[in-house]
Design a protein around this motif. Structure first.
Motif, PDB file in Angstrom:
ATOM      1  N   GLN A   1       7.591   2.123 -22.621  1.00 10.01           N
ATOM      2  CA  GLN A   1       7.213   0.780 -20.643  1.00 10.01           C
ATOM      3  C   GLN A   1       8.975   0.135 -20.843  1.00 10.01           C
ATOM      4  OE1 GLN A   1       4.168  -0.979 -22.043  1.00 10.01           O
ATOM      5  NE2 GLN A   1       2.916   0.229 -23.336  1.00 10.01           N
ATOM      6  N   LYS A   2       9.163  -0.239 -21.418  1.00 12.87           N
ATOM      7  CA  LYS A   2      10.279  -1.026 -21.336  1.00 12.87           C
ATOM      8  C   LYS A   2      11.567  -0.845 -20.260  1.00 12.87           C
ATOM      9  CE  LYS A   2      10.433  -3.236 -25.596  1.00 12.87           C
ATOM     10  NZ  LYS A   2      11.339  -3.497 -27.170  1.00 12.87           N
ATOM     11  N   LEU A   3      11.490   1.039 -20.528  1.00  8.92           N
ATOM     12  CA  LEU A   3      12.261   1.894 -19.920  1.00  8.92           C
ATOM     13  C   LEU A   3      11.875   2.260 -18.258  1.00  8.92           C
ATOM     14  CD1 LEU A   3      13.807   3.937 -22.891  1.00  8.92           C
ATOM     15  CD2 LEU A   3      15.352   2.101 -21.279  1.00  8.92           C
ATOM     16  N   THR A   4      10.951   2.585 -18.304  1.00  8.25           N
ATOM     17  CA  THR A   4       9.810   2.961 -16.880  1.00  8.25           C
ATOM     18  C   THR A   4      10.282   2.116 -15.539  1.00  8.25           C
ATOM     19  OG1 THR A   4       7.597   3.038 -17.996  1.00  8.25           O
ATOM     20  CG2 THR A   4       8.076   2.768 -15.712  1.00  8.25           C
ATOM     21  N   LYS A   5      11.665   0.686 -15.969  1.00  5.23           N
ATOM     22  CA  LYS A   5      12.033   0.293 -14.690  1.00  5.23           C
ATOM     23  C   LYS A   5      12.888   1.245 -14.062  1.00  5.23           C
ATOM     24  CE  LYS A   5      15.141  -2.514 -17.388  1.00  5.23           C
ATOM     25  NZ  LYS A   5      15.095  -2.604 -18.312  1.00  5.23           N
ATOM     26  N   HIS A   6      13.601   1.817 -15.183  1.00  8.99           N
ATOM     27  CA  HIS A   6      14.408   2.977 -14.145  1.00  8.99           C
ATOM     28  C   HIS A   6      14.287   3.922 -13.519  1.00  8.99           C
ATOM     29  CE1 HIS A   6      17.593   1.888 -17.389  1.00  8.99           C
ATOM     30  NE2 HIS A   6      16.844   1.531 -17.796  1.00  8.99           N
TER      31      HIS A   6
ATOM     32  N   GLN B   1      13.101   2.402 -10.203  1.00  5.12           N
ATOM     33  CA  GLN B   1      14.005   2.620  -9.919  1.00  5.12           C
ATOM     34  C   GLN B   1      14.645   3.557  -8.405  1.00  5.12           C
ATOM     35  OE1 GLN B   1      16.805   0.455 -12.151  1.00  5.12           O
ATOM     36  NE2 GLN B   1      16.015  -1.240 -12.312  1.00  5.12           N
ATOM     37  N   ALA B   2      13.875   4.694  -9.778  1.00  3.79           N
ATOM     38  CA  ALA B   2      14.282   6.141  -8.489  1.00  3.79           C
ATOM     39  C   ALA B   2      13.802   6.184  -7.820  1.00  3.79           C
ATOM     40  CB  ALA B   2      15.049   7.002 -10.247  1.00  3.79           C
ATOM     41  N   HIS B   3      12.773   6.083  -8.390  1.00  2.00           N
ATOM     42  CA  HIS B   3      10.883   6.737  -7.211  1.00  2.00           C
ATOM     43  C   HIS B   3      11.023   4.916  -6.196  1.00  2.00           C
ATOM     44  CE1 HIS B   3      11.373  10.409  -8.377  1.00  2.00           C
ATOM     45  NE2 HIS B   3      11.460  10.177 -10.252  1.00  2.00           N
ATOM     46  N   PRO B   4      11.099   4.924  -5.963  1.00  2.48           N
ATOM     47  CA  PRO B   4      10.791   2.915  -5.391  1.00  2.48           C
ATOM     48  C   PRO B   4       9.343   3.085  -4.253  1.00  2.48           C
ATOM     49  CG  PRO B   4      12.946   3.796  -3.865  1.00  2.48           C
ATOM     50  CD  PRO B   4      12.357   5.289  -5.393  1.00  2.48           C
ATOM     51  N   ASP B   5       8.460   4.600  -4.518  1.00  2.00           N
ATOM     52  CA  ASP B   5       7.570   4.782  -3.848  1.00  2.00           C
ATOM     53  C   ASP B   5       6.299   4.866  -5.350  1.00  2.00           C
ATOM     54  OD1 ASP B   5       8.859   6.880  -5.068  1.00  2.00           O
ATOM     55  OD2 ASP B   5       7.296   8.733  -3.458  1.00  2.00           O
ATOM     56  N   ILE B   6       6.749   5.302  -6.355  1.00  2.00           N
ATOM     57  CA  ILE B   6       6.078   4.964  -7.249  1.00  2.00           C
ATOM     58  C   ILE B   6       5.559   4.030  -8.370  1.00  2.00           C
ATOM     59  CG2 ILE B   6       5.103   5.802  -9.061  1.00  2.00           C
ATOM     60  CD1 ILE B   6       6.525   8.595  -8.648  1.00  2.00           C
ATOM     61  N   LYS B   7       4.577   2.974  -9.114  1.00  2.00           N
ATOM     62  CA  LYS B   7       4.392   1.769  -8.971  1.00  2.00           C
ATOM     63  C   LYS B   7       3.346   2.792 -10.505  1.00  2.00           C
ATOM     64  CE  LYS B   7       4.422  -2.310  -8.889  1.00  2.00           C
ATOM     65  NZ  LYS B   7       6.644  -2.001  -9.319  1.00  2.00           N
ATOM     66  N   VAL B   8       4.507   2.130 -11.534  1.00  2.00           N
ATOM     67  CA  VAL B   8       3.612   2.252 -12.981  1.00  2.00           C
ATOM     68  C   VAL B   8       2.988   1.584 -13.727  1.00  2.00           C
ATOM     69  CG1 VAL B   8       3.732   3.592 -15.061  1.00  2.00           C
ATOM     70  CG2 VAL B   8       5.435   4.178 -13.830  1.00  2.00           C
TER      71      VAL B   8
ATOM     72  N   LYS C   1      -3.565  11.860  -7.665  1.00  2.00           N
ATOM     73  CA  LYS C   1      -1.416  11.443  -7.712  1.00  2.00           C
ATOM     74  C   LYS C   1      -1.371  12.543  -9.000  1.00  2.00           C
ATOM     75  CE  LYS C   1      -3.925   6.699  -7.117  1.00  2.00           C
ATOM     76  NZ  LYS C   1      -3.471   5.827  -7.681  1.00  2.00           N
ATOM     77  N   ALA C   2      -1.557  13.952  -8.763  1.00  2.00           N
ATOM     78  CA  ALA C   2      -0.598  14.459  -9.045  1.00  2.00           C
ATOM     79  C   ALA C   2       0.466  14.928  -9.397  1.00  2.00           C
ATOM     80  CB  ALA C   2      -1.667  16.138  -9.147  1.00  2.00           C
ATOM     81  N   ASP C   3       1.058  14.813  -7.969  1.00  2.00           N
ATOM     82  CA  ASP C   3       2.676  15.408  -7.575  1.00  2.00           C
ATOM     83  C   ASP C   3       3.721  13.961  -7.917  1.00  2.00           C
ATOM     84  OD1 ASP C   3       2.342  17.142  -6.408  1.00  2.00           O
ATOM     85  OD2 ASP C   3       2.614  16.215  -4.311  1.00  2.00           O
ATOM     86  N   ALA C   4       2.444  12.289  -8.094  1.00  2.00           N
ATOM     87  CA  ALA C   4       4.102  11.420  -8.157  1.00  2.00           C
ATOM     88  C   ALA C   4       3.872  11.435  -9.909  1.00  2.00           C
ATOM     89  CB  ALA C   4       3.036  10.319  -7.945  1.00  2.00           C
ATOM     90  N   ALA C   5       1.990  11.580 -10.868  1.00  2.00           N
ATOM     91  CA  ALA C   5       2.526  12.163 -12.176  1.00  2.00           C
ATOM     92  C   ALA C   5       2.984  12.893 -12.914  1.00  2.00           C
ATOM     93  CB  ALA C   5       0.772  11.882 -12.370  1.00  2.00           C
ATOM     94  N   GLN C   6       2.944  14.181 -11.871  1.00  2.00           N
ATOM     95  CA  GLN C   6       4.166  15.458 -12.315  1.00  2.00           C
ATOM     96  C   GLN C   6       5.691  14.712 -12.424  1.00  2.00           C
ATOM     97  OE1 GLN C   6       4.472  18.401 -13.245  1.00  2.00           O
ATOM     98  NE2 GLN C   6       2.936  19.937 -12.421  1.00  2.00           N
TER      99      GLN C   6
ATOM    100  N   LEU D   1       0.670  -0.915  -0.443  1.00  2.00           N
ATOM    101  CA  LEU D   1      -0.051   0.397  -0.021  1.00  2.00           C
ATOM    102  C   LEU D   1       0.949   1.280   0.200  1.00  2.00           C
ATOM    103  CD1 LEU D   1      -3.030   0.257  -0.089  1.00  2.00           C
ATOM    104  CD2 LEU D   1      -2.857   1.163   2.653  1.00  2.00           C
ATOM    105  N   ALA D   2       2.027   1.131   0.761  1.00  2.00           N
ATOM    106  CA  ALA D   2       3.189   2.435   0.737  1.00  2.00           C
ATOM    107  C   ALA D   2       3.211   2.787  -1.037  1.00  2.00           C
ATOM    108  CB  ALA D   2       3.992   2.329   0.820  1.00  2.00           C
ATOM    109  N   ALA D   3       3.648   2.241  -2.193  1.00  2.00           N
ATOM    110  CA  ALA D   3       3.385   2.499  -2.926  1.00  2.00           C
ATOM    111  C   ALA D   3       2.394   3.244  -4.279  1.00  2.00           C
ATOM    112  CB  ALA D   3       3.950   1.358  -4.400  1.00  2.00           C
ATOM    113  N   THR D   4       2.732   4.449  -4.642  1.00  2.00           N
ATOM    114  CA  THR D   4       1.577   5.310  -5.211  1.00  2.00           C
ATOM    115  C   THR D   4       1.702   4.407  -6.501  1.00  2.00           C
ATOM    116  OG1 THR D   4       2.628   7.428  -4.730  1.00  2.00           O
ATOM    117  CG2 THR D   4       0.972   7.379  -5.656  1.00  2.00           C
TER     118      THR D   4
END
Lengths: 266, 435
Positions: B39-44, B47-54, B309-314, B20-23
């Motif tokens: 999409q393929k590069l999203t993992k980068h 990794q830089a933002h562990p609190d966000i899942k796309v 989730k505007a902040d994460a989206a930004q 639940l911690a991840a947005t």
């Protein structure tokens, strides 16, 4: 069931375009007027009926023919039957793509190759005969269904009666006309009914192949409603169109039930 | 039927409870090559933002447009980041449906190409960040043009294009003079045809918002187009759009092709094109005026105003449209495949200049397009190959159908334009532009 219908009724009387939200002003019958005066409306109704009629005739006639062919036992009959049924399990969109690219493409399609083999110029099916092409695709898809029903119904044909007729000197045509076809009256009625219900709203084949075009040459009512709802985002007019389609289906159904009802009474 | 989604939901909730911690960001996008790469590069990014899942929702262009439009208009809130075009952005921005983007200094907003930036802004506010931008240009086969004893000017006229097409056209050998879009749709054949009408001196609407479809420039342009494709085009042209023409060109079946500048990177890629070493690039053809002869389009990322989730989206948009992202693609995938048409810095990169021989032509095309001034007579609308008003989609679809009918020879050009004019007037009247 009742809730969506009431919602549709309500939407069809208000001005409601997704691109301009805000007031849902009551506009009475303006949406209906707008739908009926659409330049594509006449052709769409005509195309819907043409498509319905042609596919039903094609599947019933060819279906009976094929069913009679595989009725008598011959080696490999089981396999042939399976092959006959298989197109029915192809998804409509896949069916459309198959025909569009593999068969009808004027540059690399199978039909173009055949034409070239005989030294003729390939026909550009989807441009020159768009509605006919769609009819071919849908007939191919629905033929197995008709065939299946007729095959099973022929199983219950009284062989002794056929034999007796043959002894009395009835030739094959007479036997077909006086014994087989009356026996098939009911399954024919069933096939017509079911196909009618499903073919009213043919959409996937048109969407994937011709996009209703060129012009309105292959637009049917279902596709016209789609263009209103999802290309113009006009919920009001699309709802009016949907109600019109319900009406059309009911008119057709009333005629049909009478026709079929007569058959079933006998 | 109903049970399955419920079950999935219950199970999903169980799983989601543990993280639940991840947005979770839901991103809607088009199934184009560049987006698939993203999409393929999203993992980068993750990794830089562990609190966000796309989470990705990738759809075909038409379907995507329907989904995001219905979602944003009904405030559905299914998506946190939407991929939208230059058509929707100013309209939705004006309506207050999108969050204004205020990137920080590190993003370097001034690095964005001015034409693209202004096309994605409304009243000076940026509402979507360009992921890749494009214009249109002429792609041609250098070997065939040379064989015909002709040469392609940097900015050909339509007359010159016709002459070259006539010389190159050789259906027996399976080469057609010119491939152009014919498939109906406001983003398909109308995108191309609008630029043709612009350069023939026409426009969609005059200053009173009256449709101009039966005016002389439209007749000239459409007449020329139909004639050209009938004589020197491939069979079945009325079913071809970008992808179909790309396939034909890559197979070596087209002498010329006028389409999106993004095509340049595909046709010069030896992995997919049989004619990669024989392709030349020129600007889009002109006729009466150079104004609006080449279109301007961008796919851009925007945040619906309803997003929680505007902040994460930004953060995500910032990452996907930054200079660093371009470098990342250059490093991971190759400089020939970086998203182009958005930043000056991309074109200034030596590696990119080397990998993409079309870079200069593309930059020139994008810089010469101006959404605010693309027609010879003054127009009340913004947009080169479209008019950024809500009514335009249905008008474009209806007119596109008529144009494909004219191309297939079912109706004459005059009949098609008369029917188009009627359809356009109906829509404009319904939109309340005039009585």
């Amino acid at each position: 069931m009742i809730v969506p219908l009431v919602m549709t009724l309500y939407f069809s009387t208000v001005r409601y375009n997704l691109m301009q939200p805000g007031e849902h002003a009551f506009v009475g019958l303006e949406n209906f007027e707008f739908f009926v005066t659409d330049p594509g409306f006449g052709p769409a109704v005509l195309n819907t009926l043409l498509l319905l009629g042609s596919v039903i005739v094609a599947t019933v006639v060819l279906g009976i023919g094929l069913a009679l062919l595989v009725h008598e036992p011959f080696p490999g009959r089981g396999l042939v039957r399976v092959l006959l049924i298989s197109p029915f399990f192809v998804m409509p969109t896949v069916n459309a793509l198959l025909w569009k690219h593999m068969m009808m493409n004027p540059i690399y399609g199978v039909l173009a190759e055949v034409w070239r083999f005989f030294g003729a110029a390939p026909v550009d099916w989807l441009t020159e005969h768009p509605l006919f092409s769609v009819i071919v695709m849908i007939s191919w898809q629905w033929l197995p269904f008709a065939c299946l029903i007729f095959i099973t119904s022929l199983q219950s044909l009284d062989r002794e009666q056929m034999e007796a007729a043959r002894m009395d000197g009835a030739n094959a045509l007479q036997r077909l006309w006086y014994l087989v076809l009356p026996h098939l009256a009911r399954p024919v009625a069933v096939v017509v009914m079911i196909e009618m219900i499903f073919l009213m709203s043919v959409f996937a084949e048109i969407y994937t192949t011709t996009g209703g075009g060129p012009g309105h040459a292959s637009t049917n009512v279902a596709f016209l409603i789609y263009t209103q709802a999802l290309l113009s985002f006009d919920v009001g007019v699309a709802s009016a169109g949907a109600l019109f389609a319900v009406l059309l289906a009911n008119i057709a159904a009333v005629f049909l039930i009478r026709l079929v009802g007569k058959n079933l009474d006998r | 039927m109903k049970l399955k989604p419920c079950l999935a939901l219950v199970l999903g909730l169980g799983v989601a409870g543990s993280t639940l911690a991840a947005t979770e960001l839901v991103v809607a996008t088009v199934n184009n090559g560049h987006m698939i790469e993203m999409q393929k590069l999203t993992k980068h990014f993750e990794q830089a933002h562990p609190d966000i899942k796309v989470k990705w929702v990738t759809l075909e262009e038409g379907v995507l447009r329907q989904r995001v439009t219905t979602d944003i208009a009904t405030k559905g809130g299914q998506f946190d980041v939407m991929t939208i075009g230059m058509y929707e952005t100013p309209i939705w921005g004006k309506k207050g449906w999108l969050k204004e983007l205020r990137p920080d200094a590190g993003y370097d907003v001034d690095d964005l190409l001015p034409a693209i930036r202004s096309g994605l802004s409304s009243d000076g506010k940026l509402f979507a960040a360009p992921f890749y931008g494009e214009s249109s240009m002429t792609l041609y086969r250098t070997d065939l043009v040379k064989k015909a004893g002709l040469s392609m000017p940097d900015r050909p006229t339509w007359e010159q294009v016709r002459d070259i097409a006539a010389k190159v056209h050789d259906p027996k050998a399976g080469v057609y003079g010119i491939c152009l879009r014919g498939k109906p749709g406001w983003g398909d054949n109308m995108a191309f045809l609008s630029t043709m009408v612009n350069t023939f001196g026409g426009q969609w609407f005059d200053l009173q918002w009256k449709p101009q479809l039966n005016s002389k420039p439209w007749k000239d342009a459409v007449g020329f187009y139909v004639d050209l494709l009938k004589k020197y085009g491939p069979p079945g042209a009325s079913a071809n759009s970008f992808n179909e023409n790309l396939a034909l060109f890559n197979e070596g079946k087209c002498g010329m092709w006028v389409d999106a500048s993004i095509a340049a990177s595909f046709v010069s890629d030896p992995k997919q094109s049989k004619v990669a070493d024989k392709v030349g690039f020129a600007q889009a053809p002109t006729a009466v005026t150079p104004k609006g002869a080449n279109w301007l389009w961008a796919w851009a990322l925007a945040i619906p105003a309803s997003s929680q989730k505007a902040d994460a989206a930004q953060k995500f948009i910032h990452w996907a449209t930054s200079k660093d992202y371009v470098k990342l693609v250059g490093k991971e995938v190759g400089w020939g495949n970086v998203p182009t048409g958005t930043r000056k810095s991309t074109y200034a990169t030596p590696e990119f200049q080397q990998a993409a021989k079309f870079a200069d032509a593309e930059l020139k095309a994008i810089s010469t397009a101006n959404p605010n001034d693309s027609t010879l007579p003054k127009s009340p609308y913004v947009g080169v190959q479209f008019a950024a008003i809500p009514e335009f989609q249905s008008i474009g679809v209806a007119v596109g159908q008529q144009m494909s009918a004219a191309l297939s020879g079912r109706v004459t050009v005059d009949q098609a334009l008369a029917a188009s004019q009627t359809a356009a007037e109906r829509e404009m009247r319904r939109g309340g532009y005039y009585k």
